[in-house]
Design a protein around this motif. Structure first.
Motif, mmCIF file in Angstrom:
data_model
loop_
_atom_site.group_PDB
_atom_site.id
_atom_site.type_symbol
_atom_site.label_atom_id
_atom_site.label_comp_id
_atom_site.label_asym_id
_atom_site.label_seq_id
_atom_site.Cartn_x
_atom_site.Cartn_y
_atom_site.Cartn_z
ATOM 1 N N ILE A 46 10.832 10.810 13.120
ATOM 2 C CA ILE A 46 9.628 10.617 12.305
ATOM 3 C C ILE A 46 8.421 10.691 13.214
ATOM 4 N N LYS A 47 7.569 11.634 12.887
ATOM 5 C CA LYS A 47 6.355 11.815 13.670
ATOM 6 C C LYS A 47 5.173 11.722 12.708
ATOM 7 N N ALA A 48 4.883 10.538 12.262
ATOM 8 C CA ALA A 48 3.798 10.318 11.305
ATOM 9 C C ALA A 48 2.566 9.832 12.060
ATOM 10 N N GLY A 49 1.466 10.509 11.800
ATOM 11 C CA GLY A 49 0.208 10.094 12.396
ATOM 12 C C GLY A 49 -0.405 8.947 11.622
ATOM 13 N N PRO A 50 -1.489 8.383 12.159
ATOM 14 C CA PRO A 50 -2.138 7.244 11.497
ATOM 15 C C PRO A 50 -2.574 7.543 10.059
ATOM 16 N N GLU A 51 -3.025 8.782 9.797
ATOM 17 C CA GLU A 51 -3.467 9.131 8.446
ATOM 18 C C GLU A 51 -2.284 9.125 7.477
ATOM 19 N N ASN A 63 7.088 -0.774 9.625
ATOM 20 C CA ASN A 63 8.502 -0.417 9.539
ATOM 21 C C ASN A 63 8.906 -0.047 8.112
ATOM 22 N N LEU A 64 8.366 -0.747 7.111
ATOM 23 C CA LEU A 64 8.677 -0.392 5.727
ATOM 24 C C LEU A 64 8.084 0.976 5.398
ATOM 25 N N VAL A 65 6.905 1.257 5.909
ATOM 26 C CA VAL A 65 6.285 2.570 5.696
ATOM 27 C C VAL A 65 7.171 3.657 6.308
ATOM 28 N N LYS A 66 7.631 3.441 7.535
ATOM 29 C CA LYS A 66 8.483 4.444 8.190
ATOM 30 C C LYS A 66 9.845 4.539 7.499
ATOM 31 N N TRP A 67 10.350 3.421 6.966
ATOM 32 C CA TRP A 67 11.578 3.465 6.166
ATOM 33 C C TRP A 67 11.363 4.375 4.955
ATOM 34 N N ALA A 68 10.210 4.230 4.283
ATOM 35 C CA ALA A 68 9.917 5.038 3.095
ATOM 36 C C ALA A 68 9.850 6.521 3.450
ATOM 37 N N ILE A 69 9.263 6.843 4.589
ATOM 38 C CA ILE A 69 9.202 8.241 5.032
ATOM 39 C C ILE A 69 10.611 8.752 5.305
ATOM 40 N N ALA A 70 11.423 7.946 5.993
ATOM 41 C CA ALA A 70 12.797 8.347 6.302
ATOM 42 C C ALA A 70 13.620 8.508 5.031
ATOM 43 N N GLU A 71 13.439 7.601 4.079
ATOM 44 C CA GLU A 71 14.183 7.701 2.823
ATOM 45 C C GLU A 71 13.774 8.960 2.071
ATOM 46 N N SER A 72 12.495 9.257 2.056
ATOM 47 C CA SER A 72 12.004 10.458 1.390
ATOM 48 C C SER A 72 12.590 11.714 2.036
ATOM 49 N N ASP A 73 12.611 11.741 3.366
ATOM 50 C CA ASP A 73 13.194 12.883 4.085
ATOM 51 C C ASP A 73 14.659 13.059 3.717
ATOM 52 N N ALA A 74 15.410 11.970 3.695
ATOM 53 C CA ALA A 74 16.837 12.036 3.371
ATOM 54 C C ALA A 74 17.047 12.425 1.909
ATOM 55 N N ALA A 75 16.210 11.918 1.015
ATOM 56 C CA ALA A 75 16.355 12.205 -0.411
ATOM 57 C C ALA A 75 15.979 13.644 -0.754
ATOM 58 N N ARG A 76 15.086 14.225 0.042
ATOM 59 C CA ARG A 76 14.670 15.612 -0.221
ATOM 60 C C ARG A 76 15.725 16.613 0.220
ATOM 61 N N GLY A 77 16.861 16.109 0.634
ATOM 62 C CA GLY A 77 17.926 17.022 1.018
ATOM 63 C C GLY A 77 17.999 17.268 2.501
ATOM 64 N N ALA A 78 17.170 16.592 3.241
ATOM 65 C CA ALA A 78 17.232 16.741 4.693
ATOM 66 C C ALA A 78 18.325 15.822 5.219
ATOM 67 N N GLN A 79 19.555 16.046 4.769
ATOM 68 C CA GLN A 79 20.675 15.182 5.133
ATOM 69 C C GLN A 79 21.145 15.470 6.553
ATOM 70 N N SER A 80 20.213 15.814 7.397
ATOM 71 C CA SER A 80 20.550 16.068 8.792
ATOM 72 C C SER A 80 20.923 14.754 9.459
ATOM 73 N N PRO A 81 21.689 14.817 10.523
ATOM 74 C CA PRO A 81 22.016 13.580 11.244
ATOM 75 C C PRO A 81 20.766 12.827 11.688
ATOM 76 N N GLU A 82 19.708 13.556 12.048
ATOM 77 C CA GLU A 82 18.477 12.906 12.496
ATOM 78 C C GLU A 82 17.817 12.132 11.351
ATOM 79 N N ALA A 83 17.766 12.735 10.158
ATOM 80 C CA ALA A 83 17.141 12.061 9.008
ATOM 81 C C ALA A 83 17.919 10.813 8.635
ATOM 82 N N LEU A 84 19.230 10.909 8.625
ATOM 83 C CA LEU A 84 20.049 9.744 8.289
ATOM 84 C C LEU A 84 19.964 8.677 9.367
ATOM 85 N N SER A 85 19.881 9.106 10.617
ATOM 86 C CA SER A 85 19.729 8.157 11.725
ATOM 87 C C SER A 85 18.405 7.405 11.613
ATOM 88 N N ASP A 86 17.331 8.134 11.281
ATOM 89 C CA ASP A 86 16.028 7.495 11.076
ATOM 90 C C ASP A 86 16.095 6.473 9.947
#
Length: 124
Positions: A3-8, A74-97
């Protein structure tokens, strides 16, 4: 972590979570997993928890262990990770995040983290 999310982006997701939280607050629940006999802790909003619980065949298998989860980085980053995984990015990295940030939210709410996957523990 991938996850590489900037402040914005962090602020935008935080605002989305604040808005969602007003509709249905976030909770942490645990589920007794029949497949491997362990307990898994997960995060969702209250309305989704009720829908999941309704579909559960074993009524005692799920219970809320943290009602009203504060919106943190951390909840914000969890939401980003969940969104990535739910969008079909079932990569090991997305699931690890998703696993990592779920555990971070659990820790900051003074709850035990989830056990590692059996596949991961066999590698160690």
């Amino acid at each position: 972590m991938t996850i590489k999310a900037g402040p914005e982006e962090i602020e935008q997701v935080r605002q989305q979570l604040d808005s969602a939280n007003r509709q249905s607050h976030f909770v942490i629940f645990e589920s007794n997993e029949m497949d491997y006999g362990g307990t898994l802790r997960m995060i969702t909003d209250y309305d989704s928890f009720l829908r999941i619980q309704e579909k559960q065949t074993n009524a005692d298998a799920m219970r809320i262990i943290q009602d009203i989860v504060p919106i943190t980085d951390n909840l914000v980053k969890w939401a980003i990770a969940e969104s990535d995984a739910a969008r079909g990015a079932q990569s090991p990295e997305a699931l690890s995040d998703l696993e990592y940030y779920t555990d971070q939210v659990l820790l900051e709410n003074k709850l035990p983290i989830n056990p590692p996957d059996e596949d991961e523990s066999e590698d160690e």
